[in-house]
Motif scaffolding. Structure first.
Motif, PDB file in Angstrom:
ATOM      1  N   LYS A   1     -54.206  12.484  43.717  1.00  0.00           N
ATOM      2  CA  LYS A   1     -54.038  11.669  42.513  1.00  0.00           C
ATOM      3  C   LYS A   1     -52.652  11.036  42.418  1.00  0.00           C
ATOM      4  CE  LYS A   1     -58.076  12.845  40.762  1.00  0.00           C
ATOM      5  NZ  LYS A   1     -59.187  11.861  40.613  1.00  0.00           N
ATOM      6  N   THR A   2     -51.643  11.697  42.989  1.00  0.00           N
ATOM      7  CA  THR A   2     -50.263  11.252  42.776  1.00  0.00           C
ATOM      8  C   THR A   2     -49.578  10.679  44.012  1.00  0.00           C
ATOM      9  OG1 THR A   2     -49.205  13.346  43.369  1.00  0.00           O
ATOM     10  CG2 THR A   2     -50.016  13.127  41.100  1.00  0.00           C
ATOM     11  N   ARG A   3     -49.999  11.097  45.208  1.00  0.00           N
ATOM     12  CA  ARG A   3     -49.398  10.762  46.502  1.00  0.00           C
ATOM     13  C   ARG A   3     -47.912  11.104  46.568  1.00  0.00           C
ATOM     14  NH1 ARG A   3     -50.411   4.391  47.369  1.00  0.00           N
ATOM     15  NH2 ARG A   3     -48.929   4.571  49.070  1.00  0.00           N
ATOM     16  N   ASP A   4     -47.486  12.054  45.746  1.00  0.00           N
ATOM     17  CA  ASP A   4     -46.094  12.504  45.723  1.00  0.00           C
ATOM     18  C   ASP A   4     -46.077  14.025  45.858  1.00  0.00           C
ATOM     19  OD1 ASP A   4     -43.729  13.712  44.107  1.00  0.00           O
ATOM     20  OD2 ASP A   4     -43.089  11.655  44.468  1.00  0.00           O
ATOM     21  N   SER A   5     -45.545  14.547  46.967  1.00  0.00           N
ATOM     22  CA  SER A   5     -45.614  15.985  47.268  1.00  0.00           C
ATOM     23  C   SER A   5     -44.895  16.839  46.236  1.00  0.00           C
ATOM     24  CB  SER A   5     -45.023  16.261  48.659  1.00  0.00           C
ATOM     25  OG  SER A   5     -45.779  15.627  49.650  1.00  0.00           O
ATOM     26  N   SER A   6     -43.668  16.460  45.893  1.00  0.00           N
ATOM     27  CA  SER A   6     -42.873  17.254  44.967  1.00  0.00           C
ATOM     28  C   SER A   6     -43.526  17.293  43.586  1.00  0.00           C
ATOM     29  CB  SER A   6     -41.457  16.670  44.868  1.00  0.00           C
ATOM     30  OG  SER A   6     -40.687  17.406  43.948  1.00  0.00           O
TER      31      SER A   6
ATOM     32  N   ASN B   1     -57.355  17.242  34.973  1.00  0.00           N
ATOM     33  CA  ASN B   1     -56.893  16.988  33.605  1.00  0.00           C
ATOM     34  C   ASN B   1     -55.375  17.042  33.491  1.00  0.00           C
ATOM     35  OD1 ASN B   1     -59.519  16.695  32.656  1.00  0.00           O
ATOM     36  ND2 ASN B   1     -59.728  18.853  32.127  1.00  0.00           N
ATOM     37  N   VAL B   2     -54.764  18.019  34.177  1.00  0.00           N
ATOM     38  CA  VAL B   2     -53.304  18.125  34.152  1.00  0.00           C
ATOM     39  C   VAL B   2     -52.678  16.915  34.827  1.00  0.00           C
ATOM     40  CG1 VAL B   2     -51.316  19.430  35.014  1.00  0.00           C
ATOM     41  CG2 VAL B   2     -53.254  20.643  34.010  1.00  0.00           C
ATOM     42  N   CYS B   3     -53.293  16.432  35.900  1.00  0.00           N
ATOM     43  CA  CYS B   3     -52.790  15.228  36.572  1.00  0.00           C
ATOM     44  C   CYS B   3     -52.759  14.042  35.613  1.00  0.00           C
ATOM     45  CB  CYS B   3     -53.674  14.889  37.779  1.00  0.00           C
ATOM     46  SG  CYS B   3     -53.375  15.889  39.236  1.00  0.00           S
ATOM     47  N   ILE B   4     -53.846  13.871  34.882  1.00  0.00           N
ATOM     48  CA  ILE B   4     -53.923  12.762  33.925  1.00  0.00           C
ATOM     49  C   ILE B   4     -52.823  12.890  32.875  1.00  0.00           C
ATOM     50  CG2 ILE B   4     -55.313  11.755  32.077  1.00  0.00           C
ATOM     51  CD1 ILE B   4     -57.809  12.542  33.759  1.00  0.00           C
ATOM     52  N   ASP B   5     -52.665  14.101  32.328  1.00  0.00           N
ATOM     53  CA  ASP B   5     -51.665  14.324  31.283  1.00  0.00           C
ATOM     54  C   ASP B   5     -50.248  14.105  31.797  1.00  0.00           C
ATOM     55  OD1 ASP B   5     -53.654  14.942  29.512  1.00  0.00           O
ATOM     56  OD2 ASP B   5     -53.462  17.117  29.746  1.00  0.00           O
ATOM     57  N   MET B   6     -49.949  14.683  32.957  1.00  0.00           N
ATOM     58  CA  MET B   6     -48.578  14.610  33.471  1.00  0.00           C
ATOM     59  C   MET B   6     -48.232  13.221  33.989  1.00  0.00           C
ATOM     60  SD  MET B   6     -47.909  18.399  35.122  1.00  0.00           S
ATOM     61  CE  MET B   6     -46.134  18.116  35.276  1.00  0.00           C
ATOM     62  N   LEU B   7     -49.201  12.526  34.555  1.00  0.00           N
ATOM     63  CA  LEU B   7     -48.944  11.153  35.002  1.00  0.00           C
ATOM     64  C   LEU B   7     -48.718  10.237  33.808  1.00  0.00           C
ATOM     65  CD1 LEU B   7     -51.504  10.821  37.924  1.00  0.00           C
ATOM     66  CD2 LEU B   7     -49.025  10.621  38.108  1.00  0.00           C
ATOM     67  N   ARG B   8     -49.385  10.543  32.726  1.00  0.00           N
ATOM     68  CA  ARG B   8     -49.231   9.745  31.506  1.00  0.00           C
ATOM     69  C   ARG B   8     -47.841   9.952  30.899  1.00  0.00           C
ATOM     70  NH1 ARG B   8     -53.732  11.400  28.117  1.00  0.00           N
ATOM     71  NH2 ARG B   8     -54.998  10.019  29.389  1.00  0.00           N
ATOM     72  N   LYS B   9     -47.360  11.202  30.983  1.00  0.00           N
ATOM     73  CA  LYS B   9     -46.073  11.531  30.371  1.00  0.00           C
ATOM     74  C   LYS B   9     -44.890  11.268  31.300  1.00  0.00           C
ATOM     75  CE  LYS B   9     -48.167  15.266  27.679  1.00  0.00           C
ATOM     76  NZ  LYS B   9     -48.280  16.734  27.544  1.00  0.00           N
ATOM     77  N   ASN B  10     -45.133  11.331  32.588  1.00  0.00           N
ATOM     78  CA  ASN B  10     -44.036  11.289  33.554  1.00  0.00           C
ATOM     79  C   ASN B  10     -43.930   9.921  34.193  1.00  0.00           C
ATOM     80  OD1 ASN B  10     -42.501  11.728  36.085  1.00  0.00           O
ATOM     81  ND2 ASN B  10     -42.567  13.858  35.435  1.00  0.00           N
TER      82      ASN B  10
END
Length: 329
Positions: free
Chosen positions: A38-43, A79-88
């Protein structure tokens, strides 16, 4: 796999941290892979994975069927991906920095990784997630079918179609090379469990005079009072820049009980709290200069490791040591 998960979930619900630690170890790369798809970012994906396991621990009682833990975990991850991508916004900021401030030409490895991700993100989600799970987490088609609750033939079909698409882009070997080394770090499980397993928050110390004792602890141990009134004081260790754990909580009382106990086997009187002090001799000299009641320095034979005892103004027995044990920092 399901039966074992069910048993581990049951034990976890009964407070067995080792059981949950096993679940974290078992599925860490699964969660990481889903997040990375979902993010393509390892860290960032590793941060998400930690958050997922902490959230799963807190909501474990909501899981009615323990054998479905892995699929439930995948749902939480999405769900966490959606939330954190929205906030970050860090990912967007990094892209902006790359585009505007990059002075050097990207390396060939970076270009390959970018090409791999561009190709993957052209795939439909159902193909992308099985591809990442297969190459990053190392799951077989049979294992993925169990985790996603789909037939093995459906997973094999999705993997085959994904490979065909990537093959057209000449990227199949690049995908293998790029993702084979992508795994969560060795400390991942430890970092997750550190956020879950109970640790000391506060040590309560009986004193007869709050102001006097608060000043003494500040002067001798460098604590900072973050809350203080006539009856109590909450002290943070390591001053104002870092909040120490545990916190020292001074409580004013007429009770004459104080912190110490006698070892009935050796006759030695022990303190309740040991403070780690790197330079014991220097600290010992400082306390004596300040008029603090101290015992003699006691070193293990042939070493510079040891400790000594000292008392606060109310006779609470404390000690200083430069010895650490396995697992301590």
């Amino acid at each position: 796999m399901g039966v074992q998960d069910s048993e581990l979930v049951k034990k976890s619900l009964n407070g067995h941290y080792d059981a949950y630690s096993e679940l974290v170890r078992k599925y860490s790369n699964l969660v990481f892979a889903v997040a990375l798809s979902k993010t393509r970012d390892s860290s960032f994906s590793e941060d998400i994975a930690q958050e997922v396991f902490v959230k799963a621990w807190r909501k474990l009682s909501l899981l009615k069927e323990g054998e479905k833990f892995s699929s439930w975990l995948i749902t939480i991850t999405k769900n966490v991906c959606i939330d954190m991508l929205r906030k970050n916004t860090r990912l967007q900021e990094e892209v902006l920095v790359d585009n505007i401030f990059l002075t050097e030409k990207p390396s060939q490895t970076d270009e390959i990784k970018e090409a791999v991700w561009d190709a993957l993100h052209q795939l439909e989600d159902k193909y992308k997630i099985v591809t990442v799970m297969h190459y990053i987490s190392g799951y077989t088609a049979k294992e993925i079918s169990h985790l996603l609750e789909l037939s093995q033939s459906a997973i094999e079909s999705r993997l085959r179609r994904a490979k065909e698409k990537l093959k057209k882009e000449l990227l199949v070997s690049m995908v293998e090379e790029t993702f084979n080394k992508q795994r969560v770090g060795e400390k991942f499980e430890e970092d997750v469990m550190w956020r879950i397993v109970p640790r000391i928050a506060t040590i309560e110390i009986p004193v007869s005079n709050i102001e006097q004792s608060s000043n003494w602890y500040h002067k001798v141990l460098g604590t900072k009072a973050v809350h203080q009134d006539n009856h109590q004081a909450m002290l943070h260790l390591q001053g104002g820049n870092r909040i120490g754990v545990p916190t020292l909580y001074l409580v004013q009382t007429d009770d004459k009980s104080r912190l110490s106990f006698k070892n009935s086997n050796t006759g030695v009187v022990h303190s309740i709290i040991d403070f780690f002090i790197e330079d014991l001799e220097r600290f010992h000299a400082f306390l004596k200069q300040e008029g603090v009641k101290v015992t003699g320095l006691n070193f293990f034979p042939g070493t510079t490791k040891g400790g000594f005892g000292f008392e606060d103004p109310d006779g609470n027995l404390l000690s200083a040591t430069n010895v650490t044990h396995t697992g301590q920092v």
